[in-house]
Design a protein around this motif. Structure first.
Motif, PDB file in Angstrom:
ATOM      1  N   ASN A  52      53.466  62.874  21.621  1.00  0.00           N
ATOM      2  CA  ASN A  52      52.053  62.592  21.375  1.00  0.00           C
ATOM      3  C   ASN A  52      51.147  63.608  22.049  1.00  0.00           C
ATOM      4  O   ASN A  52      49.927  63.516  21.957  1.00  0.00           O
ATOM      5  CB  ASN A  52      51.692  61.168  21.822  1.00  0.00           C
ATOM      6  CG  ASN A  52      51.866  60.944  23.316  1.00  0.00           C
ATOM      7  OD1 ASN A  52      52.071  61.878  24.095  1.00  0.00           O
ATOM      8  ND2 ASN A  52      51.811  59.679  23.730  1.00  0.00           N
ATOM      9  N   ARG A  53      51.741  64.594  22.748  1.00  0.00           N
ATOM     10  CA  ARG A  53      50.959  65.681  23.321  1.00  0.00           C
ATOM     11  C   ARG A  53      50.519  66.679  22.260  1.00  0.00           C
ATOM     12  O   ARG A  53      49.660  67.517  22.515  1.00  0.00           O
ATOM     13  CB  ARG A  53      51.774  66.409  24.392  1.00  0.00           C
ATOM     14  CG  ARG A  53      52.201  65.543  25.573  1.00  0.00           C
ATOM     15  CD  ARG A  53      51.013  65.043  26.368  1.00  0.00           C
ATOM     16  NE  ARG A  53      51.438  64.382  27.599  1.00  0.00           N
ATOM     17  CZ  ARG A  53      50.605  63.807  28.435  1.00  0.00           C
ATOM     18  NH1 ARG A  53      49.322  63.787  28.189  1.00  0.00           N
ATOM     19  NH2 ARG A  53      51.063  63.215  29.520  1.00  0.00           N
ATOM     20  N   THR A  62      52.944  58.708  17.700  1.00  0.00           N
ATOM     21  CA  THR A  62      51.641  58.075  17.923  1.00  0.00           C
ATOM     22  C   THR A  62      51.744  56.993  18.995  1.00  0.00           C
ATOM     23  O   THR A  62      50.761  56.323  19.282  1.00  0.00           O
ATOM     24  CB  THR A  62      51.111  57.454  16.621  1.00  0.00           C
ATOM     25  OG1 THR A  62      52.071  56.528  16.105  1.00  0.00           O
ATOM     26  CG2 THR A  62      50.845  58.541  15.575  1.00  0.00           C
ATOM     27  N   ASN A  63      52.947  56.831  19.564  1.00  0.00           N
ATOM     28  CA  ASN A  63      53.106  55.851  20.645  1.00  0.00           C
ATOM     29  C   ASN A  63      52.937  56.558  21.992  1.00  0.00           C
ATOM     30  O   ASN A  63      52.311  57.599  22.083  1.00  0.00           O
ATOM     31  CB  ASN A  63      54.471  55.162  20.532  1.00  0.00           C
ATOM     32  CG  ASN A  63      55.630  56.152  20.604  1.00  0.00           C
ATOM     33  OD1 ASN A  63      55.448  57.328  20.917  1.00  0.00           O
ATOM     34  ND2 ASN A  63      56.829  55.682  20.313  1.00  0.00           N
ATOM     35  N   GLY A  64      53.508  56.020  23.039  1.00  0.00           N
ATOM     36  CA  GLY A  64      53.322  56.595  24.366  1.00  0.00           C
ATOM     37  C   GLY A  64      54.290  57.704  24.713  1.00  0.00           C
ATOM     38  O   GLY A  64      54.312  58.153  25.864  1.00  0.00           O
ATOM     39  N   GLY A 139      63.166  61.262  15.291  1.00  0.00           N
ATOM     40  CA  GLY A 139      62.811  60.365  16.389  1.00  0.00           C
ATOM     41  C   GLY A 139      63.991  59.594  16.921  1.00  0.00           C
ATOM     42  O   GLY A 139      63.907  58.975  17.985  1.00  0.00           O
ATOM     43  N   LYS A 140      65.124  59.640  16.201  1.00  0.00           N
ATOM     44  CA  LYS A 140      66.338  58.983  16.687  1.00  0.00           C
ATOM     45  C   LYS A 140      67.088  59.953  17.589  1.00  0.00           C
ATOM     46  O   LYS A 140      67.242  61.120  17.255  1.00  0.00           O
ATOM     47  CB  LYS A 140      67.232  58.558  15.518  1.00  0.00           C
ATOM     48  CG  LYS A 140      68.528  57.860  15.940  1.00  0.00           C
ATOM     49  CD  LYS A 140      69.314  57.378  14.757  1.00  0.00           C
ATOM     50  CE  LYS A 140      68.676  56.182  14.109  1.00  0.00           C
ATOM     51  NZ  LYS A 140      68.636  54.988  14.992  1.00  0.00           N
ATOM     52  N   VAL A 141      67.536  59.460  18.736  1.00  0.00           N
ATOM     53  CA  VAL A 141      68.256  60.297  19.685  1.00  0.00           C
ATOM     54  C   VAL A 141      69.521  59.582  20.155  1.00  0.00           C
ATOM     55  O   VAL A 141      69.688  58.380  19.935  1.00  0.00           O
ATOM     56  CB  VAL A 141      67.374  60.649  20.902  1.00  0.00           C
ATOM     57  CG1 VAL A 141      66.231  61.560  20.494  1.00  0.00           C
ATOM     58  CG2 VAL A 141      66.830  59.389  21.581  1.00  0.00           C
ATOM     59  N   LEU A 142      70.395  60.333  20.799  1.00  0.00           N
ATOM     60  CA  LEU A 142      71.646  59.767  21.283  1.00  0.00           C
ATOM     61  C   LEU A 142      71.478  59.061  22.620  1.00  0.00           C
ATOM     62  O   LEU A 142      72.102  58.044  22.878  1.00  0.00           O
ATOM     63  CB  LEU A 142      72.690  60.880  21.427  1.00  0.00           C
ATOM     64  CG  LEU A 142      73.102  61.596  20.142  1.00  0.00           C
ATOM     65  CD1 LEU A 142      74.083  62.708  20.457  1.00  0.00           C
ATOM     66  CD2 LEU A 142      73.709  60.618  19.139  1.00  0.00           C
ATOM     67  N   ASP A 143      70.634  59.605  23.481  1.00  0.00           N
ATOM     68  CA  ASP A 143      70.463  59.076  24.830  1.00  0.00           C
ATOM     69  C   ASP A 143      69.237  58.164  24.877  1.00  0.00           C
ATOM     70  O   ASP A 143      68.112  58.623  25.065  1.00  0.00           O
ATOM     71  CB  ASP A 143      70.311  60.225  25.829  1.00  0.00           C
ATOM     72  CG  ASP A 143      70.238  59.737  27.269  1.00  0.00           C
ATOM     73  OD1 ASP A 143      70.672  58.596  27.532  1.00  0.00           O
ATOM     74  OD2 ASP A 143      69.758  60.504  28.122  1.00  0.00           O
ATOM     75  N   GLY A 144      69.460  56.892  24.666  1.00  0.00           N
ATOM     76  CA  GLY A 144      68.361  55.934  24.719  1.00  0.00           C
ATOM     77  C   GLY A 144      67.910  55.468  23.348  1.00  0.00           C
ATOM     78  O   GLY A 144      68.464  55.840  22.312  1.00  0.00           O
ATOM     79  N   ALA A 145      66.862  54.650  23.365  1.00  0.00           N
ATOM     80  CA  ALA A 145      66.320  54.086  22.131  1.00  0.00           C
ATOM     81  C   ALA A 145      65.560  55.146  21.348  1.00  0.00           C
ATOM     82  O   ALA A 145      65.240  56.222  21.864  1.00  0.00           O
ATOM     83  CB  ALA A 145      65.388  52.920  22.478  1.00  0.00           C
ATOM     84  N   ASP A 146      65.267  54.832  20.084  1.00  0.00           N
ATOM     85  CA  ASP A 146      64.480  55.749  19.263  1.00  0.00           C
ATOM     86  C   ASP A 146      63.179  56.092  19.977  1.00  0.00           C
ATOM     87  O   ASP A 146      62.525  55.221  20.554  1.00  0.00           O
ATOM     88  CB  ASP A 146      64.161  55.114  17.916  1.00  0.00           C
ATOM     89  CG  ASP A 146      65.397  54.920  17.041  1.00  0.00           C
ATOM     90  OD1 ASP A 146      66.503  55.279  17.495  1.00  0.00           O
ATOM     91  OD2 ASP A 146      65.255  54.414  15.923  1.00  0.00           O
ATOM     92  N   LEU A 147      62.795  57.358  19.924  1.00  0.00           N
ATOM     93  CA  LEU A 147      61.602  57.805  20.634  1.00  0.00           C
ATOM     94  C   LEU A 147      60.328  57.494  19.880  1.00  0.00           C
ATOM     95  O   LEU A 147      59.262  57.322  20.468  1.00  0.00           O
ATOM     96  CB  LEU A 147      61.690  59.311  20.884  1.00  0.00           C
ATOM     97  CG  LEU A 147      62.869  59.775  21.740  1.00  0.00           C
ATOM     98  CD1 LEU A 147      62.908  61.295  21.799  1.00  0.00           C
ATOM     99  CD2 LEU A 147      62.789  59.187  23.144  1.00  0.00           C
ATOM    100  N   ALA A 148      60.421  57.470  18.556  1.00  0.00           N
ATOM    101  CA  ALA A 148      59.245  57.233  17.724  1.00  0.00           C
ATOM    102  C   ALA A 148      59.717  56.955  16.313  1.00  0.00           C
ATOM    103  O   ALA A 148      60.861  57.256  15.949  1.00  0.00           O
ATOM    104  CB  ALA A 148      58.308  58.441  17.738  1.00  0.00           C
ATOM    105  N   THR A 149      58.835  56.377  15.515  1.00  0.00           N
ATOM    106  CA  THR A 149      59.100  56.186  14.091  1.00  0.00           C
ATOM    107  C   THR A 149      58.387  57.298  13.344  1.00  0.00           C
ATOM    108  O   THR A 149      57.156  57.297  13.227  1.00  0.00           O
ATOM    109  CB  THR A 149      58.606  54.812  13.614  1.00  0.00           C
ATOM    110  OG1 THR A 149      59.263  53.781  14.361  1.00  0.00           O
ATOM    111  CG2 THR A 149      58.904  54.621  12.131  1.00  0.00           C
ATOM    112  N   LEU A 150      59.151  58.268  12.878  1.00  0.00           N
ATOM    113  CA  LEU A 150      58.582  59.453  12.240  1.00  0.00           C
ATOM    114  C   LEU A 150      59.246  59.683  10.887  1.00  0.00           C
ATOM    115  O   LEU A 150      60.456  59.518  10.750  1.00  0.00           O
ATOM    116  CB  LEU A 150      58.787  60.688  13.123  1.00  0.00           C
ATOM    117  CG  LEU A 150      58.167  60.635  14.522  1.00  0.00           C
ATOM    118  CD1 LEU A 150      58.658  61.814  15.360  1.00  0.00           C
ATOM    119  CD2 LEU A 150      56.654  60.650  14.439  1.00  0.00           C
ATOM    120  N   THR A 151      58.461  60.057   9.916  1.00  0.00           N
ATOM    121  CA  THR A 151      58.977  60.340   8.576  1.00  0.00           C
ATOM    122  C   THR A 151      58.710  61.800   8.236  1.00  0.00           C
ATOM    123  O   THR A 151      57.558  62.241   8.248  1.00  0.00           O
ATOM    124  CB  THR A 151      58.310  59.439   7.521  1.00  0.00           C
ATOM    125  OG1 THR A 151      58.553  58.069   7.855  1.00  0.00           O
ATOM    126  CG2 THR A 151      58.869  59.734   6.131  1.00  0.00           C
TER     127      THR A 151
END
Length: 262
Positions: A52-53, A62-64, A139-151
């Motif tokens: 979001n930077r 658009t999240n944190g 936005g999907k990553v291996l380490d942790g939850a999805d970072l964002a919902t991006l299309t």
């Protein structure tokens, strides 16, 4: 994970790719140039900054989520595909990714390995397509939850049936099977680097960390590795110079944008 703000682009490039050539007098900003930290003015509109930077008009969270490098890299729980890689493998089976549909001699040369007898796509191109195939979730990553919902927008999806062939071996044996009037091995390999297995990849022409299109007003070539090739920033000249490393003859046609199928 907050310290990923400070993973320098130089380190990221060293971990992933080699052969980067920087012009002496002009350089685009690298990914992570400005992470929007408190007290830092300006913006980073690099399309590969998915946090979001990014206050540009490109795809971004658009999240944190304000971390930059974590969308592709992680120090823990990474994939063995390439060092510190934080993206899942391609969503589709390899055979669903098409070869270039045009009449190209590379298909008929066994040494090029441009077929489904080996992993295709492969190498760095496989990394790029983990977002640009239009199927694997951004936005999907291996380490942790999805970072964002991006299309991924339509103009960011690469159709391999229409794009320049990638993930094929290009060496002396392959050149011998081509018409030497039309092709040559790279004149300056550092400007259009093949990978460690002499394969042509997305990263032969593009450096994912260098934002040439956003940083140079009027410049049309995105993430262009061989920029400022003549000492004067000129996208037509840079495009020609890149193509002419391997192709003999031909000229840039501004009526045909050099952007794959976009």
């Amino acid at each position: 994970m907050k310290y990923l703000h400070f993973l320098t682009p130089v380190l990221a490039v060293a971990l992933l790719f080699s052969g980067v050539s920087f012009a002496a007098t002009i350089s685009p900003r690298s990914l992570g140039y400005n992470n929007g930290a408190a007290g830092v003015t300006g913006r980073n509109a690099n399309p590969h900054n998915l946090s979001n930077r990014n206050t540009g008009t490109t795809l971004h969270a658009t999240n944190g989520e304000d971390r930059i490098c974590v969308f592709c890299h992680t120090p823990h729980g990474s994939s063995p595909q390439t060092p510190l890689w934080n993206r899942p493998n391609l969503a589709n089976p390899d055979a669903s990714y098409p070869l270039y549909a045009g009449a190209v001699a590379i298909k008929s040369i066994a040494a090029a390995k441009y077929d489904y007898s080996v992993q295709y796509p492969n190498g760095a191109s496989r990394m790029c397509l983990s977002c640009h195939d239009g199927v694997t979730a951004v936005g999907k990553v291996l380490d942790g939850a999805d970072l964002a919902t991006l299309t991924m927008p339509a103009n960011g999806i690469v159709d391999l049936s229409k794009s320049h062939p990638i993930s094929f071996v290009y060496d002396a044996a392959v050149l011998a099977g081509l018409n030497p009037v039309n092709y040559q091995l790279p004149v300056t390999d550092t400007k259009v680097p093949r990978d460690s297995q002499s394969r042509m990849q997305c990263t032969t022409c593009h450096d994912p960390h260098l934002d040439t299109k956003d940083d140079f007003p009027g410049y049309s070539l995105p993430f262009w590795r061989n920029y400022n090739s003549t000492g004067t920033l000129d996208d037509a000249a840079d495009y020609d110079a890149t193509c002419n490393e391997c192709h003999i003859g031909g000229a840039y046609d501004p009526a045909v944008p050099p952007m794959h199928n976009f």
